[in-house]
Design a protein around this motif. Structure first.
Motif, PDB file in Angstrom:
ATOM      1  N   ARG A   1      -0.646   7.789  -3.033  1.00 28.12           N
ATOM      2  CA  ARG A   1      -1.040   8.096  -4.489  1.00 28.12           C
ATOM      3  C   ARG A   1      -2.325   6.968  -4.998  1.00 28.12           C
ATOM      4  O   ARG A   1      -1.737   5.710  -4.736  1.00 28.12           O
ATOM      5  CB  ARG A   1      -0.431   8.324  -5.765  1.00 28.12           C
ATOM      6  N   ALA A   2      -3.367   7.507  -5.951  1.00 24.55           N
ATOM      7  CA  ALA A   2      -4.259   6.358  -5.621  1.00 24.55           C
ATOM      8  C   ALA A   2      -3.449   5.332  -7.089  1.00 24.55           C
ATOM      9  O   ALA A   2      -4.327   3.881  -7.058  1.00 24.55           O
ATOM     10  CB  ALA A   2      -5.377   6.737  -6.559  1.00 24.55           C
ATOM     11  N   ASP A   3      -2.966   5.455  -7.488  1.00 24.54           N
ATOM     12  CA  ASP A   3      -2.183   4.995  -8.689  1.00 24.54           C
ATOM     13  C   ASP A   3      -1.585   3.824  -7.938  1.00 24.54           C
ATOM     14  O   ASP A   3      -0.553   2.620  -8.540  1.00 24.54           O
ATOM     15  CB  ASP A   3      -1.495   4.984  -9.705  1.00 24.54           C
ATOM     16  N   ASP A   4      -0.966   4.251  -6.882  1.00 23.30           N
ATOM     17  CA  ASP A   4       0.018   3.669  -5.772  1.00 23.30           C
ATOM     18  C   ASP A   4      -0.596   2.055  -5.012  1.00 23.30           C
ATOM     19  O   ASP A   4      -0.222   1.078  -5.159  1.00 23.30           O
ATOM     20  CB  ASP A   4       0.892   4.036  -4.545  1.00 23.30           C
ATOM     21  N   ARG A   5      -1.969   2.069  -4.568  1.00 20.53           N
ATOM     22  CA  ARG A   5      -2.678   1.842  -4.046  1.00 20.53           C
ATOM     23  C   ARG A   5      -3.315  -0.456  -5.133  1.00 20.53           C
ATOM     24  O   ARG A   5      -2.943   0.045  -5.990  1.00 20.53           O
ATOM     25  CB  ARG A   5      -4.026   1.944  -4.049  1.00 20.53           C
TER      26      ARG A   5
ATOM     27  N   VAL B   1      -4.836  -2.245  -0.286  1.00 19.75           N
ATOM     28  CA  VAL B   1      -3.644  -1.492   0.564  1.00 19.75           C
ATOM     29  C   VAL B   1      -2.494  -1.026  -0.131  1.00 19.75           C
ATOM     30  O   VAL B   1      -2.247  -0.629  -1.087  1.00 19.75           O
ATOM     31  CB  VAL B   1      -2.582  -3.135  -0.313  1.00 19.75           C
ATOM     32  N   TYR B   2      -2.419  -0.023   1.146  1.00 19.28           N
ATOM     33  CA  TYR B   2      -1.487   1.481   0.312  1.00 19.28           C
ATOM     34  C   TYR B   2      -0.156   1.027   1.024  1.00 19.28           C
ATOM     35  O   TYR B   2       0.358   0.445   1.934  1.00 19.28           O
ATOM     36  CB  TYR B   2      -1.825   2.272   1.631  1.00 19.28           C
ATOM     37  N   PRO B   3       1.120   1.040   0.133  1.00 19.51           N
ATOM     38  CA  PRO B   3       2.192   0.800   0.057  1.00 19.51           C
ATOM     39  C   PRO B   3       3.072   1.466   0.836  1.00 19.51           C
ATOM     40  O   PRO B   3       3.595   1.517   1.699  1.00 19.51           O
ATOM     41  CB  PRO B   3       3.245   1.294  -1.492  1.00 19.51           C
ATOM     42  N   ILE B   4       2.498   3.149   1.403  1.00 21.13           N
ATOM     43  CA  ILE B   4       3.278   3.889   2.538  1.00 21.13           C
ATOM     44  C   ILE B   4       2.678   3.257   3.888  1.00 21.13           C
ATOM     45  O   ILE B   4       4.012   3.835   4.241  1.00 21.13           O
ATOM     46  CB  ILE B   4       2.635   5.354   2.338  1.00 21.13           C
TER      47      ILE B   4
ATOM     48  N   ASP C   1      16.412   3.771   4.301  1.00 21.26           N
ATOM     49  CA  ASP C   1      15.851   4.327   3.298  1.00 21.26           C
ATOM     50  C   ASP C   1      14.601   3.381   3.265  1.00 21.26           C
ATOM     51  O   ASP C   1      14.832   1.845   3.150  1.00 21.26           O
ATOM     52  CB  ASP C   1      15.706   5.044   2.489  1.00 21.26           C
ATOM     53  N   VAL C   2      13.140   3.604   2.740  1.00 17.44           N
ATOM     54  CA  VAL C   2      12.094   2.680   2.395  1.00 17.44           C
ATOM     55  C   VAL C   2      11.383   2.991   1.393  1.00 17.44           C
ATOM     56  O   VAL C   2      10.986   3.827   1.025  1.00 17.44           O
ATOM     57  CB  VAL C   2      12.222   1.472   2.614  1.00 17.44           C
ATOM     58  N   ALA C   3      11.185   1.966   0.111  1.00 15.07           N
ATOM     59  CA  ALA C   3      10.122   2.486  -1.204  1.00 15.07           C
ATOM     60  C   ALA C   3       9.295   0.874  -1.111  1.00 15.07           C
ATOM     61  O   ALA C   3      10.269  -0.381  -1.416  1.00 15.07           O
ATOM     62  CB  ALA C   3      10.651   2.986  -2.199  1.00 15.07           C
ATOM     63  N   VAL C   4       7.838   1.056  -1.128  1.00 14.83           N
ATOM     64  CA  VAL C   4       7.413  -0.173  -1.484  1.00 14.83           C
ATOM     65  C   VAL C   4       6.703  -0.057  -2.344  1.00 14.83           C
ATOM     66  O   VAL C   4       5.768   1.619  -2.779  1.00 14.83           O
ATOM     67  CB  VAL C   4       6.870   0.067  -0.150  1.00 14.83           C
ATOM     68  N   ILE C   5       6.433  -0.589  -3.533  1.00 14.70           N
ATOM     69  CA  ILE C   5       5.752  -0.709  -4.810  1.00 14.70           C
ATOM     70  C   ILE C   5       4.552  -2.227  -5.168  1.00 14.70           C
ATOM     71  O   ILE C   5       4.951  -3.101  -4.559  1.00 14.70           O
ATOM     72  CB  ILE C   5       6.691  -0.457  -5.870  1.00 14.70           C
ATOM     73  N   GLY C   6       3.912  -2.502  -5.920  1.00 20.04           N
ATOM     74  CA  GLY C   6       3.014  -3.348  -5.898  1.00 20.04           C
ATOM     75  C   GLY C   6       3.183  -4.237  -6.983  1.00 20.04           C
ATOM     76  O   GLY C   6       4.002  -3.087  -8.060  1.00 20.04           O
TER      77      GLY C   6
END
Length: 512
Positions: free
Chosen positions: A414-418, A426-429, A443-448
């Motif tokens: 998502r644009a607001d995840d960048r 940088v893109y968390p995905i 499983d994994v989730a990456v945030i800013g």
């Protein structure tokens, strides 16, 4: 071009014969331009075939048509529903919900599909904003509704004694032809915005030519004509679910439904009904595979949508079930845009697939110019149809990604995840795709997160595999030779479980 595609779709559905054309014309003359006409055409061809099998009943296409007719008459006579009325459905997946969709459409009402998992505050906001004329709901939500200010027409989906969709009867109406029967379909309103935030309504007025290209693509790439039984695991109140429902009805499929998702029950249903095609979100698919992949052997097509597939899940499906996995990408605002066949996913487990022919989807840079292959931009759809926002040339999906030189599309998030780290986008995905390949990462989730030196950095939340002894320091060492400098996280934390929304998307707000 539109007429050619219409002819191709009608040919695949067997509607170009004299009998098929007669049924089409007769249905429109009786009902008008709405989804009840679609049901009538299917009933003429598949009348005694099973239409819906759910937790409460199994009904044929003839029964579905007659009961939807009876319900539509009742909605008009007993609840005052007419063209322009607002009918809201607060239901999980079952036959009464399906009947309500057809009945409301024939009555000409605008149909609001409400999220059955919404919060009390969100329901109240919707009632205040839209002033519904009728609310059809599941009995277990009675207290939930009583706590709101809603005071207009109410109808239960199921009940033995009280007025409900399952007991609305009017003698002899299936042969009645009052003039009001011929109506134009009202608008189907999809409400976006999750389960707690403010919802935004997304209107969809059924339009034959608007849906021809997606419909034809699904027939061609997923080979849906071949299959007789489909299981809709995704909520019908979601755009993905309602679209697949109408597609399955048009094809005369046996449609298996159940209220709520449970992996054990889902696997049992697939085995019991010998389901050939299932629509899921990736989280559902992962849970079903973990529960009992043997129960899923009848599946010839698994259509995943609603959230991104991770490459580890793609590989597991191929290893255990063969080349049966497809990916669907679309948005509530713009509909279905991209489809990945099993062959596409074999070429790249990361891909969303290939654009549907004729869909005005483009990857645009920040200046709203088309990006070159390999360059990340925002997925935007050219705006031909929105009457509410005619001044806007583009529908911005909010999704960032790119197209490669072979025509495959990829999602970057998502644009607001960048985040912007030391001036670098940088893109968390991208980091998620690397970490999910670690053998001890479930499983994994990456945030800013904020960073005093770089402005922002990444934080990786890891759910280890069962009985794993991996730690954050080991994961950092493993990453250093696989991730670019700007992708390296500031920190890695181990969590018991990655949180998800009810629609199968990672709930990253809970990780902040």
């Amino acid at each position: 071009m539109g007429m050619l595609k219409l002819a191709q779709v009608m040919r695949k559905m067997g509607m170009l014969s004299p009998l098929g054309l007669f049924r089409l014309i007769a249905a429109i003359c009786r009902y008008g331009i709405n989804v009840m006409a679609l049901l009538r055409i299917t009933e003429r061809t598949y009348g005694e075939a099973v239409a819906i099998a759910d937790d409460s009943e199994t009904i044929t296409y003839r029964q579905l048509l007659v009961q939807s007719e009876e319900l539509s008459i009742s909605l008009r006579e007993n609840y005052g529903i007419r063209p322009g009325s607002k009918a809201a459905l607060l239901c999980r997946n079952h036959a009464s919900l399906v009947k309500s969709v057809f009945a409301s459409s024939w009555a000409g009402a605008d149909l609001y599909l409400l999220n059955a998992e919404m919060s009390q505050d969100q329901l109240q906001d919707l009632i205040t904003a839209y002033d519904f004329d009728l609310l059809i709901y599941d009995e277990e939500l009675t207290t939930f509704i009583k706590q709101s200010t809603y005071n207009k027409g109410k109808l239960l989906s199921y009940h033995d004694v009280r007025p409900a969709v399952n007991n609305q009867k009017t003698d002899g109406i299936s042969n009645a032809r009052p003039s009001w029967h011929r109506t134009s379909s009202g608008t189907i309103m999809l409400l976006t915005g999750g389960t707690t935030g403010k919802s935004k309504k997304v209107p969809h007025r059924p339009s034959l030519f608007h849906y021809l290209n997606p419909f034809y693509t699904l027939l061609e790439r997923l080979h849906l004509v071949r299959y007789h039984t489909g299981y809709i695991a995704t909520p019908i109140y979601h755009g993905y679910g309602i679209a697949i429902l109408l597609l399955f009805v048009a094809l005369g499929k046996k449609i298996v439904l159940t209220s709520g998702f449970d992996a054990s029950k889902a696997c049992a249903l697939v085995r019991e009904h010998q389901v050939q095609v299932a629509t899921v979100v990736p989280l559902m698919l992962d849970k079903m595979l973990k529960h009992n992949a043997e129960d899923m052997r009848s599946l010839a097509c698994i259509a995943s949508g609603g959230a991104e597939l991770n490459p580890k899940l793609v590989a597991e499906v191929y290893a255990r079930l063969g080349d049966v996995l497809c990916n669907l990408y679309g948005t509530s605002e713009s509909g279905l845009n991209i489809v990945a066949t099993p062959e596409d996913l074999r070429q790249s487990a990361h891909t969303l697939g290939r654009k549907i022919d004729g869909m005005p989807l483009f990857v645009l840079d920040e200046d709203m110019n088309e990006a070159k292959p390999g360059v990340v931009g925002q997925f935007c759809v050219q705006n031909y149809l929105s009457r509410a926002e005619r001044s806007k040339r583009w529908i911005e999906t909010g999704d960032m990604g790119y197209r490669d030189s072979d025509g495959l599309y990829y999602l970057c998030g998502r644009a607001d995840d960048r985040i912007v780290s030391a001036g670098e986008n940088v893109y968390p995905i991208e980091l998620e795709h690397i970490l999910i390949h670690h053998p001890q990462v479930e499983d994994v989730a990456v945030i800013g997160i904020p960073d005093e030196t770089f402005g922002q950095r990444l934080k990786a939340c890891i759910q280890p595999t069962p009985h794993s002894e991996v730690n954050a320091e080991q994961l950092m060492v493993w990453l250093r030779v696989r991730a670019a400098r700007y992708q390296m996280p500031k920190e890695i934390v181990l969590v018991e479980e990655i949180p998800y929304t009810h629609l199968g998307k990672r709930d990253k707000k809970k990780l902040l």
